[in-house]
Design a protein around this motif. Structure first.
Motif, PDB file in Angstrom:
ATOM      1  N   ALA A   1      68.944 111.668  11.736  1.00  0.00           N
ATOM      2  CA  ALA A   1      70.284 112.128  11.333  1.00  0.00           C
ATOM      3  C   ALA A   1      70.956 112.900  12.468  1.00  0.00           C
ATOM      4  O   ALA A   1      72.167 112.745  12.699  1.00  0.00           O
ATOM      5  CB  ALA A   1      70.179 113.001  10.081  1.00  0.00           C
ATOM      6  N   LEU A   2      70.189 113.721  13.189  1.00  0.00           N
ATOM      7  CA  LEU A   2      70.737 114.474  14.319  1.00  0.00           C
ATOM      8  C   LEU A   2      71.237 113.533  15.410  1.00  0.00           C
ATOM      9  O   LEU A   2      72.325 113.727  15.964  1.00  0.00           O
ATOM     10  CB  LEU A   2      69.670 115.411  14.883  1.00  0.00           C
ATOM     11  N   ILE A   3      70.453 112.493  15.695  1.00  0.00           N
ATOM     12  CA  ILE A   3      70.852 111.536  16.735  1.00  0.00           C
ATOM     13  C   ILE A   3      72.126 110.799  16.317  1.00  0.00           C
ATOM     14  O   ILE A   3      73.054 110.617  17.126  1.00  0.00           O
ATOM     15  CB  ILE A   3      69.713 110.532  16.994  1.00  0.00           C
ATOM     16  N   ILE A   4      72.182 110.392  15.054  1.00  0.00           N
ATOM     17  CA  ILE A   4      73.347 109.645  14.564  1.00  0.00           C
ATOM     18  C   ILE A   4      74.612 110.488  14.654  1.00  0.00           C
ATOM     19  O   ILE A   4      75.688 109.994  14.982  1.00  0.00           O
ATOM     20  CB  ILE A   4      73.108 109.183  13.106  1.00  0.00           C
ATOM     21  N   VAL A   5      74.492 111.784  14.362  1.00  0.00           N
ATOM     22  CA  VAL A   5      75.662 112.671  14.390  1.00  0.00           C
ATOM     23  C   VAL A   5      75.997 113.110  15.811  1.00  0.00           C
ATOM     24  O   VAL A   5      77.177 113.179  16.192  1.00  0.00           O
ATOM     25  CB  VAL A   5      75.403 113.903  13.486  1.00  0.00           C
ATOM     26  N   LEU A   6      74.972 113.396  16.607  1.00  0.00           N
ATOM     27  CA  LEU A   6      75.189 113.993  17.922  1.00  0.00           C
ATOM     28  C   LEU A   6      75.601 112.973  18.979  1.00  0.00           C
ATOM     29  O   LEU A   6      76.406 113.281  19.869  1.00  0.00           O
ATOM     30  CB  LEU A   6      73.917 114.718  18.375  1.00  0.00           C
ATOM     31  N   TYR A   7      75.092 111.742  18.878  1.00  0.00           N
ATOM     32  CA  TYR A   7      75.370 110.754  19.924  1.00  0.00           C
ATOM     33  C   TYR A   7      76.863 110.457  20.086  1.00  0.00           C
ATOM     34  O   TYR A   7      77.358 110.436  21.229  1.00  0.00           O
ATOM     35  CB  TYR A   7      74.608 109.464  19.652  1.00  0.00           C
ATOM     36  N   PRO A   8      77.619 110.217  18.996  1.00  0.00           N
ATOM     37  CA  PRO A   8      79.060 109.956  19.199  1.00  0.00           C
ATOM     38  C   PRO A   8      79.793 111.099  19.884  1.00  0.00           C
ATOM     39  O   PRO A   8      80.702 110.864  20.690  1.00  0.00           O
ATOM     40  CB  PRO A   8      79.583 109.747  17.761  1.00  0.00           C
ATOM     41  N   ILE A   9      79.392 112.336  19.571  1.00  0.00           N
ATOM     42  CA  ILE A   9      80.048 113.484  20.199  1.00  0.00           C
ATOM     43  C   ILE A   9      79.765 113.513  21.693  1.00  0.00           C
ATOM     44  O   ILE A   9      80.676 113.684  22.519  1.00  0.00           O
ATOM     45  CB  ILE A   9      79.581 114.794  19.529  1.00  0.00           C
ATOM     46  N   ILE A  10      78.474 113.321  22.070  1.00  0.00           N
ATOM     47  CA  ILE A  10      78.108 113.320  23.485  1.00  0.00           C
ATOM     48  C   ILE A  10      78.788 112.162  24.205  1.00  0.00           C
ATOM     49  O   ILE A  10      79.283 112.301  25.329  1.00  0.00           O
ATOM     50  CB  ILE A  10      76.575 113.236  23.644  1.00  0.00           C
ATOM     51  N   PHE A  11      78.846 111.007  23.546  1.00  0.00           N
ATOM     52  CA  PHE A  11      79.462 109.835  24.165  1.00  0.00           C
ATOM     53  C   PHE A  11      80.944 110.062  24.449  1.00  0.00           C
ATOM     54  O   PHE A  11      81.440 109.732  25.533  1.00  0.00           O
ATOM     55  CB  PHE A  11      79.289 108.611  23.262  1.00  0.00           C
ATOM     56  N   ILE A  12      81.651 110.632  23.476  1.00  0.00           N
ATOM     57  CA  ILE A  12      83.093 110.861  23.654  1.00  0.00           C
ATOM     58  C   ILE A  12      83.342 111.876  24.762  1.00  0.00           C
ATOM     59  O   ILE A  12      84.245 111.704  25.595  1.00  0.00           O
ATOM     60  CB  ILE A  12      83.724 111.319  22.328  1.00  0.00           C
TER      61      ILE A  12
ATOM     62  N   SER B   1      81.356 112.535  27.309  1.00  0.00           N
ATOM     63  CA  SER B   1      81.026 111.889  28.582  1.00  0.00           C
ATOM     64  C   SER B   1      82.089 110.869  28.976  1.00  0.00           C
ATOM     65  O   SER B   1      82.474 110.777  30.155  1.00  0.00           O
ATOM     66  CB  SER B   1      79.653 111.205  28.485  1.00  0.00           C
ATOM     67  N   ALA B   2      82.584 110.100  27.993  1.00  0.00           N
ATOM     68  CA  ALA B   2      83.593 109.078  28.286  1.00  0.00           C
ATOM     69  C   ALA B   2      84.901 109.699  28.754  1.00  0.00           C
ATOM     70  O   ALA B   2      85.627 109.101  29.557  1.00  0.00           O
ATOM     71  CB  ALA B   2      83.834 108.218  27.053  1.00  0.00           C
ATOM     72  N   SER B   3      85.195 110.911  28.268  1.00  0.00           N
ATOM     73  CA  SER B   3      86.461 111.553  28.641  1.00  0.00           C
ATOM     74  C   SER B   3      86.475 111.998  30.098  1.00  0.00           C
ATOM     75  O   SER B   3      87.550 112.217  30.664  1.00  0.00           O
ATOM     76  CB  SER B   3      86.726 112.765  27.737  1.00  0.00           C
ATOM     77  N   ILE B   4      85.293 112.132  30.726  1.00  0.00           N
ATOM     78  CA  ILE B   4      85.234 112.561  32.126  1.00  0.00           C
ATOM     79  C   ILE B   4      84.563 111.506  32.995  1.00  0.00           C
ATOM     80  O   ILE B   4      84.118 111.803  34.101  1.00  0.00           O
ATOM     81  CB  ILE B   4      84.498 113.911  32.267  1.00  0.00           C
ATOM     82  N   SER B   5      84.483 110.286  32.476  1.00  0.00           N
ATOM     83  CA  SER B   5      83.891 109.184  33.239  1.00  0.00           C
ATOM     84  C   SER B   5      84.958 108.172  33.626  1.00  0.00           C
ATOM     85  O   SER B   5      86.013 108.079  32.989  1.00  0.00           O
ATOM     86  CB  SER B   5      82.803 108.482  32.406  1.00  0.00           C
ATOM     87  N   SER B   6      84.659 107.413  34.652  1.00  0.00           N
ATOM     88  CA  SER B   6      85.573 106.354  35.064  1.00  0.00           C
ATOM     89  C   SER B   6      85.634 105.277  33.982  1.00  0.00           C
ATOM     90  O   SER B   6      84.588 104.832  33.490  1.00  0.00           O
ATOM     91  CB  SER B   6      85.084 105.729  36.376  1.00  0.00           C
ATOM     92  N   PRO B   7      86.826 104.851  33.572  1.00  0.00           N
ATOM     93  CA  PRO B   7      86.956 103.865  32.489  1.00  0.00           C
ATOM     94  C   PRO B   7      86.225 102.558  32.764  1.00  0.00           C
ATOM     95  O   PRO B   7      85.786 101.894  31.830  1.00  0.00           O
ATOM     96  CB  PRO B   7      88.468 103.648  32.395  1.00  0.00           C
TER      97      PRO B   7
ATOM     98  N   MET C   1      78.141 103.308  31.181  1.00  0.00           N
ATOM     99  CA  MET C   1      78.081 104.693  30.713  1.00  0.00           C
ATOM    100  C   MET C   1      77.806 104.668  29.212  1.00  0.00           C
ATOM    101  O   MET C   1      78.646 104.289  28.421  1.00  0.00           O
ATOM    102  CB  MET C   1      79.415 105.399  30.989  1.00  0.00           C
ATOM    103  N   TRP C   2      76.598 105.041  28.826  1.00  0.00           N
ATOM    104  CA  TRP C   2      76.257 105.020  27.398  1.00  0.00           C
ATOM    105  C   TRP C   2      75.835 106.388  26.873  1.00  0.00           C
ATOM    106  O   TRP C   2      75.739 106.582  25.669  1.00  0.00           O
ATOM    107  CB  TRP C   2      75.146 104.013  27.136  1.00  0.00           C
ATOM    108  N   LEU C   3      75.630 107.355  27.768  1.00  0.00           N
ATOM    109  CA  LEU C   3      75.281 108.703  27.305  1.00  0.00           C
ATOM    110  C   LEU C   3      75.856 109.781  28.219  1.00  0.00           C
ATOM    111  O   LEU C   3      76.704 110.558  27.796  1.00  0.00           O
ATOM    112  CB  LEU C   3      73.763 108.867  27.206  1.00  0.00           C
ATOM    113  N   LEU C   4      75.411 109.815  29.484  1.00  0.00           N
ATOM    114  CA  LEU C   4      75.845 110.844  30.422  1.00  0.00           C
ATOM    115  C   LEU C   4      77.025 110.348  31.260  1.00  0.00           C
ATOM    116  O   LEU C   4      77.187 109.141  31.446  1.00  0.00           O
ATOM    117  CB  LEU C   4      74.684 111.249  31.335  1.00  0.00           C
TER     118      LEU C   4
END
Length: 297
Positions: free
Chosen positions: A22-33, A35-41, A49-52
């Motif tokens: 449950a923690l992974i399911i909830v936490l992964y989208p937050i970390i992904f978003i 990371s995606a906001s400061i990563s090259s599109p 880019m799937w996590l960091l």
């Protein structure tokens, strides 16, 4: 000390596994978003880019914060949230206390009328005509007064007063000469700090995320809340990308798509970060709000 049985140990193992999942399911989208906001599109779109973060860039945040409407939206949302929550508490707490009083004549009938509004609505067009006739169109009050009280929250508060505030306390105050207003302001309100905090949290989160009323009733962009400003930015970026699709230059299309993707994730973080930061400090009040009325002693 009682030792765990074999079945208890199995239960704990499955419990930890379930909670970890449950923690992974909830936490992964937050970390992904984030990371995606400061990563090259290009790394985000290709799936590299799937996590960091990868291809670190802050262009999305730079573009968003250069828009003056963002700051206007933040200011408006803060006003709507604090002023709206204050009005909500001024209406909800006294109403709930009155409906919890056994000597209040007609409380059952009034409560029934309020419950009807939870299941039956007048509809969007009648609501718009009502708001327009009251002169609330394009005013800050259209974001506050139509939702001054939530029936569900009134019920939660009424349950709190019925299960927490003893009748003997009111009788004792009346014997000392306290009137209704003195009783409510000097005795009931100080004892109701937990439910007031819970209601402030519920209403505050609702006002912060609110955009539908602004979308329907507000045309002046200087009154837009943050959520509507961010929605407008995303819509404009997508429209720009679509308009570019008709052009012959593929490079221009890729640039527009890159801008849209970069801004999209930055906008999500900007809209949700304040609540993510505040919520851990308010969690205990949220839990108490869920438990209010569940146990009577």
């Amino acid at each position: 000390m009682i030792k765990d049985t074999y079945s208890d140990k199995i239960f704990k193992v499955f419990n930890y596994l379930f909670l970890s999942l449950a923690l992974i399911i909830v936490l992964y989208p937050i970390i992904f978003i984030v990371s995606a906001s400061i990563s090259s599109p290009k790394f985000v779109n290709s799936g590299e880019m799937w996590l960091l973060p990868k291809g670190l860039t802050f262009e999305g945040y730079k573009m968003v914060f250069q828009n003056p409407q963002i700051w206007i939206g933040y200011k408006n949302t803060l006003i709507y949230t604090f002023l709206g929550t204050a009005v909500n508490l001024l209406v909800t707490i006294p109403a709930a206390y009155a409906l919890s009083r056994k000597d209040f004549v007609g409380r059952g009938f009034i409560m029934g009328l309020m419950l009807v509004t939870m299941f039956i609505s007048g509809g969007l067009i009648p609501s718009y005509l009502l708001i327009k006739s009251l002169g609330l169109i394009d005013t800050i009050w259209v974001m506050i007064l139509p939702g001054a009280a939530s029936v569900y929250n009134v019920i939660v508060c009424r349950t709190f007063f019925q299960s927490t505030i003893p009748g003997e306390l009111e009788e004792s105050a009346r014997m000392d000469g306290a009137g209704n207003f003195t009783l409510f302001l000097k005795i009931i309100v100080p004892l109701s700090a937990p439910i007031i905090a819970v209601m402030a949290l519920f209403y505050g989160v609702g006002h912060w995320n609110s955009y539908f009323n602004a979308l329907i009733y507000i045309r002046d962009q200087d009154l837009y809340p943050l959520q509507l400003v961010l929605r407008q930015i995303l819509v404009l970026q997508e429209m720009s990308a679509e308009m570019t699709m008709d052009a012959s230059t593929v490079e221009a299309l890729q640039n527009k798509a890159t801008i849209a993707d970069t801004v999209k994730y930055a906008v999500i973080i900007i809209a949700t970060l304040p609540l993510i930061v505040i919520y851990p400090f308010m969690q205990r009040f949220f839990v108490k709000g869920v438990m209010i009325g569940s146990v009577k002693g």
